[in-house]
Design a protein around this motif. Structure first.
Motif, PDB file in Angstrom:
ATOM      1  N   GLY A  74       0.924  -1.060   0.659  1.00  0.00           N
ATOM      2  CA  GLY A  74       0.475  -0.036  -0.198  1.00  0.00           C
ATOM      3  C   GLY A  74       0.517   1.302  -0.058  1.00  0.00           C
ATOM      4  N   TYR A  75       2.218   1.195   1.042  1.00  0.00           N
ATOM      5  CA  TYR A  75       2.971   2.525   0.468  1.00  0.00           C
ATOM      6  C   TYR A  75       3.540   2.429  -0.842  1.00  0.00           C
ATOM      7  CZ  TYR A  75       2.829   2.009   5.390  1.00  0.00           C
ATOM      8  OH  TYR A  75       2.168   1.669   6.951  1.00  0.00           O
ATOM      9  N   ASN A  76       4.004   1.693  -1.425  1.00  0.00           N
ATOM     10  CA  ASN A  76       4.686   1.638  -2.760  1.00  0.00           C
ATOM     11  C   ASN A  76       5.527   1.579  -2.524  1.00  0.00           C
ATOM     12  OD1 ASN A  76       2.151   1.972  -4.812  1.00  0.00           O
ATOM     13  ND2 ASN A  76       2.064   3.890  -4.389  1.00  0.00           N
ATOM     14  N   TRP A  77       6.231   1.174  -1.117  1.00  0.00           N
ATOM     15  CA  TRP A  77       7.557   0.013  -1.434  1.00  0.00           C
ATOM     16  C   TRP A  77       7.896  -0.926  -1.852  1.00  0.00           C
ATOM     17  CZ3 TRP A  77       8.001   1.676   4.783  1.00  0.00           C
ATOM     18  CH2 TRP A  77       8.325   3.260   4.805  1.00  0.00           C
ATOM     19  N   VAL A  78       6.679  -2.255  -2.042  1.00  0.00           N
ATOM     20  CA  VAL A  78       7.181  -3.099  -2.578  1.00  0.00           C
ATOM     21  C   VAL A  78       6.159  -3.240  -3.747  1.00  0.00           C
ATOM     22  CG1 VAL A  78       8.684  -3.883  -0.416  1.00  0.00           C
ATOM     23  CG2 VAL A  78       6.127  -4.425  -0.804  1.00  0.00           C
ATOM     24  N   GLU A  79       5.942  -4.490  -3.944  1.00  0.00           N
ATOM     25  CA  GLU A  79       4.878  -5.215  -4.972  1.00  0.00           C
ATOM     26  C   GLU A  79       5.162  -6.501  -5.036  1.00  0.00           C
ATOM     27  OE1 GLU A  79       3.524  -3.613  -8.679  1.00  0.00           O
ATOM     28  OE2 GLU A  79       5.634  -4.303  -9.448  1.00  0.00           O
ATOM     29  N   LYS A  80       3.788  -7.493  -5.319  1.00  0.00           N
ATOM     30  CA  LYS A  80       3.900  -8.647  -5.128  1.00  0.00           C
ATOM     31  C   LYS A  80       4.131  -8.991  -6.737  1.00  0.00           C
ATOM     32  CE  LYS A  80       0.872  -9.868  -1.363  1.00  0.00           C
ATOM     33  NZ  LYS A  80      -0.133 -10.369  -1.377  1.00  0.00           N
ATOM     34  N   ALA A  81       5.146  -9.579  -7.398  1.00  0.00           N
ATOM     35  CA  ALA A  81       5.585  -9.797  -8.284  1.00  0.00           C
ATOM     36  C   ALA A  81       4.979 -11.842  -8.526  1.00  0.00           C
ATOM     37  CB  ALA A  81       7.172 -10.341  -8.274  1.00  0.00           C
ATOM     38  N   GLY A  82       4.058 -11.969  -8.266  1.00  0.00           N
ATOM     39  CA  GLY A  82       3.829 -13.745  -8.605  1.00  0.00           C
ATOM     40  C   GLY A  82       4.923 -14.544  -8.283  1.00  0.00           C
ATOM     41  N   ASN A  83       4.671 -15.742  -7.776  1.00  0.00           N
ATOM     42  CA  ASN A  83       4.960 -16.431  -8.060  1.00  0.00           C
ATOM     43  C   ASN A  83       6.595 -16.973  -6.605  1.00  0.00           C
ATOM     44  OD1 ASN A  83       4.220 -18.397  -9.761  1.00  0.00           O
ATOM     45  ND2 ASN A  83       5.819 -17.573 -11.299  1.00  0.00           N
ATOM     46  N   GLY A  84       5.982 -15.894  -5.240  1.00  0.00           N
ATOM     47  CA  GLY A  84       6.462 -15.629  -4.229  1.00  0.00           C
ATOM     48  C   GLY A  84       7.395 -14.288  -4.084  1.00  0.00           C
ATOM     49  N   ARG A  85       7.355 -13.812  -5.524  1.00  0.00           N
ATOM     50  CA  ARG A  85       8.583 -12.957  -5.865  1.00  0.00           C
ATOM     51  C   ARG A  85       7.819 -12.012  -4.906  1.00  0.00           C
ATOM     52  NH1 ARG A  85      10.455 -12.839 -11.757  1.00  0.00           N
ATOM     53  NH2 ARG A  85       8.387 -11.751 -12.119  1.00  0.00           N
ATOM     54  N   ILE A  86       9.043 -11.030  -4.722  1.00  0.00           N
ATOM     55  CA  ILE A  86       8.698  -9.054  -4.456  1.00  0.00           C
ATOM     56  C   ILE A  86       9.227  -8.429  -4.999  1.00  0.00           C
ATOM     57  CG2 ILE A  86       8.794  -7.933  -2.351  1.00  0.00           C
ATOM     58  CD1 ILE A  86       7.946 -10.138  -0.741  1.00  0.00           C
ATOM     59  N   GLN A  87       8.695  -7.150  -5.677  1.00  0.00           N
ATOM     60  CA  GLN A  87       9.736  -6.822  -6.295  1.00  0.00           C
ATOM     61  C   GLN A  87       9.671  -5.150  -4.895  1.00  0.00           C
ATOM     62  OE1 GLN A  87      10.231  -5.702 -10.224  1.00  0.00           O
ATOM     63  NE2 GLN A  87      11.768  -4.304  -8.963  1.00  0.00           N
ATOM     64  N   ILE A  88      11.230  -4.839  -4.729  1.00  0.00           N
ATOM     65  CA  ILE A  88      11.484  -3.560  -4.450  1.00  0.00           C
ATOM     66  C   ILE A  88      10.974  -2.394  -5.032  1.00  0.00           C
ATOM     67  CG2 ILE A  88      13.245  -2.874  -2.983  1.00  0.00           C
ATOM     68  CD1 ILE A  88      11.740  -4.927  -1.940  1.00  0.00           C
TER      69      ILE A  88
END
Length: 237
Positions: A161-175
């Motif tokens: 929600g803060y836009n510090w990270v987002e979910k990128a699918g398959n258990g991955r997290i985009q910083i």
């Protein structure tokens, strides 16, 4: 009377100077082999140009001085390398923590995830259980209070929600790589272009909107320029 054979004619001008062969080297010295060969040829040409017709001037020696290696790397603790972080964002994290505008679990989850980026991608491949176990590693050794997986899940939702990270699918997290990035500037711009394409180049989407948005909660005045796009919020629980 037989005449003496004609004397061998001596050519005027400087004598040719043979090129200096590259020394046989190994290890760190090998990279200097080609450089020394080029220097040898150039020195030979200089000697040929400055020697008088009698060939009496000779090169008696060459002295080399090497400067400090400009490619020396940082000396960082641990074996995970280092990442680059926005100075503005680093100070913002401290301000938010003091103002209780971010929970301890959110701060810890973000720092743990940001420090585990795959180089040049801004991506971490942690599952929520791996984040939980990683954060609890020292607490488990010392018998301290540990974080739960459900708390990690709530923290990740808040960070998205803060836009510090987002979910990128398959258990991955985009910083958000404008805040924290492991890699050089070329790789960062490539990642930014990929993210922009993924969001149809919407400048209001991740990673452009930076900071917690709390329109429905009381705002905090942290002395931050409103042009940065940040709006603080009080922690409610």
């Amino acid at each position: 009377m037989t005449s003496d054979p004609p004397a061998r004619r001596r050519h005027s001008g400087p004598r040719p100077v043979p090129a200096v062969p590259a020394p046989a080297a190994a290890g760190d010295d090998a990279e200097f082999g080609d450089i020394l060969a080029v220097l040898g040829r150039q020195l030979g040409e200089q000697v040929a140009q400055t020697t008088d017709p009698g060939g009496r001037r000779r090169l008696t020696g060459v002295h080399f001085e090497y400067a400090a290696d400009p490619r020396a790397v940082h000396d960082m603790a641990g074996d995970s390398g280092y990442s680059l972080a926005s100075n503005w964002f680093t100070q913002l994290l401290a301000q938010l923590a003091v103002a209780n505008s971010i929970t301890k679990s959110q701060l810890c989850v973000f720092l743990f995830v940001a420090g585990g980026q795959l180089p040049g991608t801004g991506i971490t491949q942690y599952t929520q259980q791996e984040i939980t176990d990683g954060l609890n590693r020292i607490a488990a050794q010392k018998g301290g209070k540990m974080i739960t997986r459900s708390t990690v899940n709530r923290a990740i939702q808040a960070l998205c929600g803060y836009n510090w990270v987002e979910k990128a699918g398959n258990g991955r997290i985009q910083i958000n790589v404008r805040l924290w990035f492991h890699g050089n500037s070329t790789a960062q711009h490539e990642v930014l272009a990929e993210i922009a394409d993924r969001h149809d180049r919407d400048t209001g989407a991740f990673p452009y909107a930076v900071g917690p948005e709390g329109a429905h909660q009381e705002e905090l005045d942290l002395g931050i320029d409103p042009g940065t796009g940040y709006r603080g919020r009080r922690r409610t629980g």
